[in-house]
Scaffold this motif. Sequence first.
Motif, mmCIF file in Angstrom:
data_model
loop_
_atom_site.group_PDB
_atom_site.id
_atom_site.type_symbol
_atom_site.label_atom_id
_atom_site.label_comp_id
_atom_site.label_asym_id
_atom_site.label_seq_id
_atom_site.Cartn_x
_atom_site.Cartn_y
_atom_site.Cartn_z
ATOM 1 N N SER A 26 0.832 -1.208 0.000
ATOM 2 C CA SER A 26 0.000 0.000 0.000
ATOM 3 C C SER A 26 0.866 1.258 0.000
ATOM 4 O O SER A 26 0.530 2.255 -0.647
ATOM 5 C CB SER A 26 -0.923 0.001 1.215
ATOM 6 N N ARG A 66 -7.206 0.463 -1.038
ATOM 7 C CA ARG A 66 -7.910 1.371 -0.128
ATOM 8 C C ARG A 66 -6.985 1.900 0.958
ATOM 9 O O ARG A 66 -7.114 3.052 1.388
ATOM 10 C CB ARG A 66 -9.121 0.665 0.475
ATOM 11 N N GLU A 67 -6.039 1.090 1.404
ATOM 12 C CA GLU A 67 -5.060 1.563 2.374
ATOM 13 C C GLU A 67 -4.167 2.630 1.735
ATOM 14 O O GLU A 67 -3.828 3.635 2.377
ATOM 15 C CB GLU A 67 -4.215 0.403 2.885
ATOM 16 N N ARG A 70 -6.090 5.759 1.797
ATOM 17 C CA ARG A 70 -6.131 6.369 3.126
ATOM 18 C C ARG A 70 -4.843 7.142 3.401
ATOM 19 O O ARG A 70 -4.875 8.220 4.007
ATOM 20 C CB ARG A 70 -6.356 5.301 4.197
ATOM 21 N N GLU A 73 -5.063 10.304 1.341
ATOM 22 C CA GLU A 73 -6.090 11.204 1.875
ATOM 23 C C GLU A 73 -5.580 11.894 3.137
ATOM 24 O O GLU A 73 -5.842 13.090 3.348
ATOM 25 C CB GLU A 73 -7.361 10.413 2.175
ATOM 26 N N SER A 74 -4.836 11.171 3.979
ATOM 27 C CA SER A 74 -4.288 11.775 5.198
ATOM 28 C C SER A 74 -3.268 12.857 4.873
ATOM 29 O O SER A 74 -3.033 13.764 5.673
ATOM 30 C CB SER A 74 -3.642 10.700 6.079
ATOM 31 N N THR A 79 -9.125 13.274 -2.212
ATOM 32 C CA THR A 79 -10.333 13.219 -1.398
ATOM 33 C C THR A 79 -11.185 12.103 -1.967
ATOM 34 O O THR A 79 -11.276 11.936 -3.192
ATOM 35 C CB THR A 79 -11.087 14.562 -1.410
ATOM 36 N N VAL A 80 -11.776 11.306 -1.102
ATOM 37 C CA VAL A 80 -12.582 10.175 -1.531
ATOM 38 C C VAL A 80 -14.046 10.587 -1.525
ATOM 39 O O VAL A 80 -14.593 10.951 -0.479
ATOM 40 C CB VAL A 80 -12.355 8.940 -0.641
#
Length: 273
Positions: A26, A66-67, A70, A73-74, A79-80
């Motif tokens: 990831s 998805r990880e 994340r 996004e952090s 942005t999801v």
Amino acid sequence: MESGQGVGWASVGAVTAGSVRTPKASEQIADRLRGQIVRGEIATGEMLPPEKTLIQYLGVSRPTLREAFRILESEGLITVVTGSRGGAKAQLPDLGIATRQIGQYLQVHNTTLADLLEARTDFETACVRHLANRCPPEGLEAFKRCLAAHRAALDKGVDDPAAFADWVALTAEFHELIAHYCGNKTLEVQVSVLSDVLLQHRQMGIKQREDDVEVPSRTSYIPWVIDDYATLIVLVEARDSAGAERHWRRHLEAATEVTYRNRDRQATVSVFN
């Protein structure tokens, strides 16, 4: 390929079983996508392809992808968006994230208010030196509008806690203009982050002030602050870089002493309760 989705992401290439090992897969996916977003190969505002498409091209599982999302996004790089037309959308890095991280770092390492204000003085006076040489006409107009807003706020009164908080926000805007128009992006980022950390610290102080009915009004210094702002604008407009730098260092040193009247200089910078 679906319409509206760029081709830059496709060059990421599949991640082979031999080159990636869980749990680092990831992170490597995030690193590749991060590079494409920062380089502009994935444009700001562009939707990344659907999960199924990315999973096929990248050769990873849905949880791994998805990880990676994340992680990005952090960092403020995507942005999801939820819903039937949702997915991951690229966006510009958010300086606010850096501010929060640096604020956390300073607080964890028991950085004092004196340490922060000393650094702010050094960085911001350097900004002012460049500002006097480089400030464009629209920058001068922005400074003058901000100065007018300060004078209007003073005329209305700043002793009320809410009015004082508004005035503090105006001072933050003035310092932000110094960073923005100095013409040096690296200095701009440094000063902006330090100013934001200091503003968060001040906002906590304002909250304490509102909660303590015994704290008297301490706003007598505001007129000379506004006068110093006006003087700086005159020096910048005259392109007097040496004079502007000397003036602003004196201003920041005096403002620092005002801060120490009701804040312990050895207090740890606090951005969280």
